[in-house]
Design a protein around this motif. Sequence first.
Motif, PDB file in Angstrom:
ATOM      1  N   SER A   1       0.838  -1.197   0.000  1.00  0.00           N
ATOM      2  CA  SER A   1       0.000   0.000   0.000  1.00  0.00           C
ATOM      3  C   SER A   1       0.875   1.250   0.000  1.00  0.00           C
ATOM      4  CB  SER A   1      -0.921   0.001   1.221  1.00  0.00           C
ATOM      5  OG  SER A   1      -0.160   0.169   2.410  1.00  0.00           O
ATOM      6  N   GLY A   2       0.252   2.398  -0.144  1.00  0.00           N
ATOM      7  CA  GLY A   2       0.987   3.655  -0.133  1.00  0.00           C
ATOM      8  C   GLY A   2       1.287   4.140  -1.537  1.00  0.00           C
ATOM      9  N   GLY A   3       1.933   5.289  -1.617  1.00  0.00           N
ATOM     10  CA  GLY A   3       2.228   5.891  -2.903  1.00  0.00           C
ATOM     11  C   GLY A   3       3.617   5.558  -3.397  1.00  0.00           C
ATOM     12  N   ALA A   4       4.099   6.391  -4.321  1.00  0.00           N
ATOM     13  CA  ALA A   4       5.412   6.167  -4.917  1.00  0.00           C
ATOM     14  C   ALA A   4       6.531   6.378  -3.907  1.00  0.00           C
ATOM     15  CB  ALA A   4       5.614   7.093  -6.113  1.00  0.00           C
ATOM     16  N   ARG A   5       6.268   7.181  -2.866  1.00  0.00           N
ATOM     17  CA  ARG A   5       7.260   7.425  -1.827  1.00  0.00           C
ATOM     18  C   ARG A   5       6.586   7.403  -0.459  1.00  0.00           C
ATOM     19  NH1 ARG A   5       8.955  10.405  -6.115  1.00  0.00           N
ATOM     20  NH2 ARG A   5      11.171  10.265  -6.675  1.00  0.00           N
ATOM     21  N   GLY A   6       7.381   7.099   0.560  1.00  0.00           N
ATOM     22  CA  GLY A   6       6.871   7.120   1.920  1.00  0.00           C
ATOM     23  C   GLY A   6       6.534   5.734   2.449  1.00  0.00           C
ATOM     24  N   TRP A   7       5.862   5.730   3.600  1.00  0.00           N
ATOM     25  CA  TRP A   7       5.548   4.490   4.298  1.00  0.00           C
ATOM     26  C   TRP A   7       4.329   3.794   3.699  1.00  0.00           C
ATOM     27  CZ3 TRP A   7       8.765   2.327   7.671  1.00  0.00           C
ATOM     28  CH2 TRP A   7       9.709   3.143   8.312  1.00  0.00           C
ATOM     29  N   GLY A   8       4.303   2.472   3.853  1.00  0.00           N
ATOM     30  CA  GLY A   8       3.159   1.678   3.427  1.00  0.00           C
ATOM     31  C   GLY A   8       3.171   0.329   4.116  1.00  0.00           C
ATOM     32  N   PHE A   9       2.062  -0.372   4.027  1.00  0.00           N
ATOM     33  CA  PHE A   9       1.981  -1.733   4.545  1.00  0.00           C
ATOM     34  C   PHE A   9       2.202  -2.719   3.400  1.00  0.00           C
ATOM     35  CE2 PHE A   9      -0.492   0.670   7.657  1.00  0.00           C
ATOM     36  CZ  PHE A   9       0.029   0.172   8.850  1.00  0.00           C
ATOM     37  N   GLU A  10       2.780  -3.876   3.725  1.00  0.00           N
ATOM     38  CA  GLU A  10       2.992  -4.899   2.706  1.00  0.00           C
ATOM     39  C   GLU A  10       2.626  -6.273   3.253  1.00  0.00           C
ATOM     40  OE1 GLU A  10       7.080  -4.685   1.566  1.00  0.00           O
ATOM     41  OE2 GLU A  10       7.814  -5.701   3.363  1.00  0.00           O
ATOM     42  N   SER A  11       2.082  -7.108   2.386  1.00  0.00           N
ATOM     43  CA  SER A  11       1.744  -8.481   2.748  1.00  0.00           C
ATOM     44  C   SER A  11       2.047  -9.376   1.556  1.00  0.00           C
ATOM     45  CB  SER A  11       0.269  -8.602   3.143  1.00  0.00           C
ATOM     46  OG  SER A  11      -0.573  -8.196   2.079  1.00  0.00           O
ATOM     47  N   GLU A  12       2.308 -10.648   1.841  1.00  0.00           N
ATOM     48  CA  GLU A  12       2.705 -11.562   0.775  1.00  0.00           C
ATOM     49  C   GLU A  12       2.352 -12.989   1.168  1.00  0.00           C
ATOM     50  OE1 GLU A  12       6.373 -11.324  -2.254  1.00  0.00           O
ATOM     51  OE2 GLU A  12       6.974 -11.627  -0.167  1.00  0.00           O
ATOM     52  N   ILE A  13       2.002 -13.793   0.165  1.00  0.00           N
ATOM     53  CA  ILE A  13       1.729 -15.208   0.371  1.00  0.00           C
ATOM     54  C   ILE A  13       2.348 -15.984  -0.785  1.00  0.00           C
ATOM     55  CG2 ILE A  13      -0.525 -15.007  -0.779  1.00  0.00           C
ATOM     56  CD1 ILE A  13      -1.500 -17.275   1.043  1.00  0.00           C
ATOM     57  N   GLY A  14       2.945 -17.134  -0.467  1.00  0.00           N
ATOM     58  CA  GLY A  14       3.588 -17.904  -1.525  1.00  0.00           C
ATOM     59  C   GLY A  14       4.031 -19.268  -1.045  1.00  0.00           C
ATOM     60  N   LEU A  15       4.825 -19.925  -1.882  1.00  0.00           N
ATOM     61  CA  LEU A  15       5.322 -21.266  -1.594  1.00  0.00           C
ATOM     62  C   LEU A  15       6.806 -21.349  -1.931  1.00  0.00           C
ATOM     63  CD1 LEU A  15       2.444 -23.430  -3.118  1.00  0.00           C
ATOM     64  CD2 LEU A  15       2.872 -23.039  -0.686  1.00  0.00           C
ATOM     65  N   ILE A  16       7.531 -22.136  -1.127  1.00  0.00           N
ATOM     66  CA  ILE A  16       8.946 -22.409  -1.359  1.00  0.00           C
ATOM     67  C   ILE A  16       9.096 -23.911  -1.570  1.00  0.00           C
ATOM     68  CG2 ILE A  16      11.280 -22.260  -0.416  1.00  0.00           C
ATOM     69  CD1 ILE A  16      10.253 -19.960   1.362  1.00  0.00           C
ATOM     70  N   GLY A  17       9.672 -24.309  -2.697  1.00  0.00           N
ATOM     71  CA  GLY A  17       9.779 -25.733  -3.032  1.00  0.00           C
ATOM     72  C   GLY A  17      10.964 -26.398  -2.353  1.00  0.00           C
ATOM     73  N   ILE A  18      10.818 -26.744  -1.072  1.00  0.00           N
ATOM     74  CA  ILE A  18      11.934 -27.297  -0.301  1.00  0.00           C
ATOM     75  C   ILE A  18      12.231 -28.751  -0.665  1.00  0.00           C
ATOM     76  CG2 ILE A  18      11.535 -25.724   1.610  1.00  0.00           C
ATOM     77  CD1 ILE A  18      10.198 -28.067   3.104  1.00  0.00           C
ATOM     78  N   GLY A  19      11.309 -29.434  -1.379  1.00  0.00           N
ATOM     79  CA  GLY A  19      11.562 -30.794  -1.840  1.00  0.00           C
ATOM     80  C   GLY A  19      11.423 -31.875  -0.796  1.00  0.00           C
ATOM     81  N   GLY A  20      11.000 -31.520   0.414  1.00  0.00           N
ATOM     82  CA  GLY A  20      10.864 -32.494   1.488  1.00  0.00           C
ATOM     83  C   GLY A  20      11.786 -32.167   2.652  1.00  0.00           C
ATOM     84  N   VAL A  21      11.652 -32.949   3.713  1.00  0.00           N
ATOM     85  CA  VAL A  21      12.490 -32.801   4.903  1.00  0.00           C
ATOM     86  C   VAL A  21      13.245 -34.100   5.123  1.00  0.00           C
ATOM     87  CG1 VAL A  21      12.522 -32.405   7.396  1.00  0.00           C
ATOM     88  CG2 VAL A  21      10.910 -31.144   5.951  1.00  0.00           C
ATOM     89  N   ASN A  22      14.560 -34.003   5.219  1.00  0.00           N
ATOM     90  CA  ASN A  22      15.409 -35.176   5.420  1.00  0.00           C
ATOM     91  C   ASN A  22      15.727 -35.343   6.899  1.00  0.00           C
ATOM     92  OD1 ASN A  22      18.496 -36.235   5.605  1.00  0.00           O
ATOM     93  ND2 ASN A  22      17.388 -37.251   3.963  1.00  0.00           N
ATOM     94  N   VAL A  23      15.495 -36.546   7.423  1.00  0.00           N
ATOM     95  CA  VAL A  23      15.723 -36.850   8.837  1.00  0.00           C
ATOM     96  C   VAL A  23      16.786 -37.936   8.955  1.00  0.00           C
ATOM     97  CG1 VAL A  23      14.693 -37.643  11.002  1.00  0.00           C
ATOM     98  CG2 VAL A  23      13.337 -36.270   9.393  1.00  0.00           C
ATOM     99  N   THR A  24      17.767 -37.715   9.809  1.00  0.00           N
ATOM    100  CA  THR A  24      18.811 -38.696  10.080  1.00  0.00           C
ATOM    101  C   THR A  24      18.835 -38.998  11.571  1.00  0.00           C
ATOM    102  OG1 THR A  24      20.161 -37.854   8.257  1.00  0.00           O
ATOM    103  CG2 THR A  24      21.266 -39.233   9.880  1.00  0.00           C
ATOM    104  N   LEU A  25      18.802 -40.289  11.925  1.00  0.00           N
ATOM    105  CA  LEU A  25      18.840 -40.709  13.322  1.00  0.00           C
ATOM    106  C   LEU A  25      20.051 -41.592  13.572  1.00  0.00           C
ATOM    107  CD1 LEU A  25      15.098 -41.695  13.979  1.00  0.00           C
ATOM    108  CD2 LEU A  25      16.213 -39.509  14.443  1.00  0.00           C
TER     109      LEU A  25
END
Length: 218
Positions: free
Chosen positions: A149-173
């Motif tokens: 939000s906001g104009g070309a200059r100054g303060w504003g609020f921002e929000s974002e949603i997305g995905l990161i392709g981590i490929g799984g979780v590796n566990v070692t015991l």
Amino acid sequence: MPRTLPLAAALVFAAATAQAQSVEGASAGFGVSTFGLYGSAAYEVMPKLRLRGVLTGIPDFEFEGDKDDFGTDITADGSLGGIAALADYYPNGGGFRLSGGLFFSDSTLDGSGTGFEADDGMRYDDARIDASMRFEEDVAPMLAIGYVSGGARGWGFESEIGLIGIGGVNVTLDGTSGDSSVDAEFERDLQEMEDDANEMGEDLVVYPWLSLGVSYRF
């Protein structure tokens, strides 16, 4: 910290500053995300296109649990987060943006515990278990949509949603039974527990990215 993280930071910084003759067109932001706190810096390289770097996460954390809560004594330490190198496209020239790039992960968890009970009911009260968890992909693709939000200059609020392709979780015991007479059974049960954990980890192919914060455009 993996060598890719400082390299990624240098590349993002170089890409932004190579275009910049002044702070005009630059922006900075900070807030909270699904990795913890974040800070970001971006620069407008052409109309509707900005390059952005995001540093997010909890660098170091520790955790301790006892038998009353977890059935065994547990200690763990690790880090969660990393650096994102993103290109932001503003299709309408307004606040809505489409983003894509790479996430350089620094997410690890190492822990240890004493004693465990196998699925077949066998108890190993004197055993010591060491565990390690990592994202399968240290360098992962990232896609997101967001709004500033906001104009070309100054303060504003921002929000974002997305995905990161981590490929799984590796566990070692790894571990020791604490009783040589049951070593063979212990190794089989420990391997079965590791296999079960990795089977669940294989389903976690993406990590959700959510962020909410404020930004300032210069």
